[in-house]
Motif scaffolding. Structure first.
Motif, PDB file in Angstrom:
ATOM      1  N   PRO A  88     -20.377  61.833  -1.786  1.00 30.38           N
ATOM      2  CA  PRO A  88     -20.488  61.042  -0.571  1.00 30.38           C
ATOM      3  C   PRO A  88     -21.947  60.933  -0.111  1.00 30.38           C
ATOM      4  CG  PRO A  88     -19.700  63.245  -0.038  1.00 30.38           C
ATOM      5  CD  PRO A  88     -19.823  63.167  -1.537  1.00 30.38           C
ATOM      6  N   SER A  90     -24.808  59.610   2.980  1.00 27.17           N
ATOM      7  CA  SER A  90     -24.902  59.967   4.400  1.00 27.17           C
ATOM      8  C   SER A  90     -23.905  59.178   5.252  1.00 27.17           C
ATOM      9  CB  SER A  90     -26.330  59.775   4.910  1.00 27.17           C
ATOM     10  OG  SER A  90     -26.744  58.443   4.739  1.00 27.17           O
ATOM     11  N   ASP A  92     -20.906  57.998   4.234  1.00 18.43           N
ATOM     12  CA  ASP A  92     -19.577  58.571   3.959  1.00 18.43           C
ATOM     13  C   ASP A  92     -19.391  59.890   4.709  1.00 18.43           C
ATOM     14  OD1 ASP A  92     -18.883  56.541   2.012  1.00 18.43           O
ATOM     15  OD2 ASP A  92     -20.174  57.586   0.585  1.00 18.43           O
ATOM     16  N   LEU A  93     -20.427  60.733   4.705  1.00 21.82           N
ATOM     17  CA  LEU A  93     -20.341  62.027   5.382  1.00 21.82           C
ATOM     18  C   LEU A  93     -20.232  61.868   6.896  1.00 21.82           C
ATOM     19  CD1 LEU A  93     -22.925  64.041   3.264  1.00 21.82           C
ATOM     20  CD2 LEU A  93     -20.430  64.340   3.283  1.00 21.82           C
ATOM     21  N   ALA A  96     -16.692  60.733   7.692  1.00 23.09           N
ATOM     22  CA  ALA A  96     -15.763  61.853   7.503  1.00 23.09           C
ATOM     23  C   ALA A  96     -15.862  62.820   8.687  1.00 23.09           C
ATOM     24  CB  ALA A  96     -16.050  62.567   6.192  1.00 23.09           C
ATOM     25  N   LYS A  97     -17.073  63.108   9.114  1.00 24.26           N
ATOM     26  CA  LYS A  97     -17.271  64.020  10.260  1.00 24.26           C
ATOM     27  C   LYS A  97     -16.668  63.422  11.522  1.00 24.26           C
ATOM     28  CE  LYS A  97     -20.752  66.587  12.776  1.00 24.26           C
ATOM     29  NZ  LYS A  97     -22.175  66.910  12.923  1.00 24.26           N
ATOM     30  N   HIS A 102     -12.353  66.757   6.094  1.00 26.26           N
ATOM     31  CA  HIS A 102     -13.177  67.838   5.553  1.00 26.26           C
ATOM     32  C   HIS A 102     -13.442  67.750   4.055  1.00 26.26           C
ATOM     33  CE1 HIS A 102     -13.114  69.695   9.446  1.00 26.26           C
ATOM     34  NE2 HIS A 102     -11.794  69.589   9.456  1.00 26.26           N
ATOM     35  N   GLN A 103     -12.711  66.969   3.324  1.00 24.34           N
ATOM     36  CA  GLN A 103     -12.923  66.847   1.887  1.00 24.34           C
ATOM     37  C   GLN A 103     -12.942  65.371   1.491  1.00 24.34           C
ATOM     38  OE1 GLN A 103      -9.780  69.279   0.239  1.00 24.34           O
ATOM     39  NE2 GLN A 103     -11.091  71.088   0.269  1.00 24.34           N
ATOM     40  N   PRO A 104     -14.093  64.691   1.702  1.00 29.92           N
ATOM     41  CA  PRO A 104     -14.146  63.252   1.407  1.00 29.92           C
ATOM     42  C   PRO A 104     -14.178  62.925  -0.082  1.00 29.92           C
ATOM     43  CG  PRO A 104     -16.295  64.024   2.099  1.00 29.92           C
ATOM     44  CD  PRO A 104     -15.346  65.180   2.260  1.00 29.92           C
ATOM     45  N   SER A 106     -15.734  64.031  -4.243  1.00 28.54           N
ATOM     46  CA  SER A 106     -16.987  64.349  -4.928  1.00 28.54           C
ATOM     47  C   SER A 106     -16.866  63.923  -6.389  1.00 28.54           C
ATOM     48  CB  SER A 106     -17.271  65.851  -4.852  1.00 28.54           C
ATOM     49  OG  SER A 106     -16.233  66.583  -5.486  1.00 28.54           O
TER      50      SER A 106
END
Length: 182
Positions: A88, A90, A92-93, A96-97, A102-104, A106
């Motif tokens: 992910p 920035s 995507d993160l 997700a936040k 918590h697990q987008p 990888s």
């Protein structure tokens, strides 16, 4: 190299952009030798799992959508050769936040062979071409833009009841990237 000669672009170029369309399973190679991007070639994506919409979690079998960089090359991949994307990223993160996911996901790659779950499987000849090119210019000089379909042909509009609200912002970013390549 013949593709670059025909396009009148130095080989290796300074940087490349790969434009991927999930619907049409096409990946366009554009290269810049310091005089602006020029179209080089279109590769067929042999397999890409999932549907229109961004990747949201590990194991959702979805190819992500967004603007990525190639962050590593694996010559010993079980998929012949592979190039790791910075998924992910920035954006995507941050999403997700915001949604407390918590697990987008990888380990998203562009790789060889003809099957995949969440990655772009290009077949062995295509990945050899792309892998060698990225190795010569350096992974940091590459960009990969993945869209549900080619937004130069049909604008990107998220289906409201199917995709997260922030998908409209993501699709605007993707649309702007694609429109630089005509």
């Amino acid at each position: 190299m013949p593709l670059f000669v025909a396009a009148k672009v130095d080989y290796p170029p300074q940087k490349i952009t790969l434009l991927a369309s999930k619907r049409s399973r096409r990946l366009e190679l554009w290269a810049d030798s310091g005089e602006g991007y020029k179209y080089i070639h279109t590769y067929w994506i042999r397999h890409a799992s999932g549907t229109a919409g961004p990747k949201l979690r590990e194991g959702d079998l979805q190819v992500p959508e967004g603007i990525y960089e190639i962050e590593g090359l694996n010559p010993n991949s079980k998929f012949h050769l592979s190039m790791k994307l910075n998924y992910p990223n920035s954006f995507d993160l941050a999403m997700a936040k915001k949604e407390q996911r918590h697990q987008p996901g990888s380990n998203i790659f562009i790789h060889g062979k003809t099957s995949s779950v969440g990655c772009l499987a290009m077949g062995d000849q295509a990945i050899e071409d792309l892998f060698v090119l990225v190795e010569r210019i350096g992974p940091g000089n590459s960009q990969v833009v993945i869209a549900p379909h080619d937004p130069r042909l049909l604008p990107l509009f998220p289906v409201p009841d199917h995709l997260p609200e922030w998908t409209a912002e993501l699709y605007q970013q993707i649309q702007q990237q694609f429109e630089q390549f005509k």
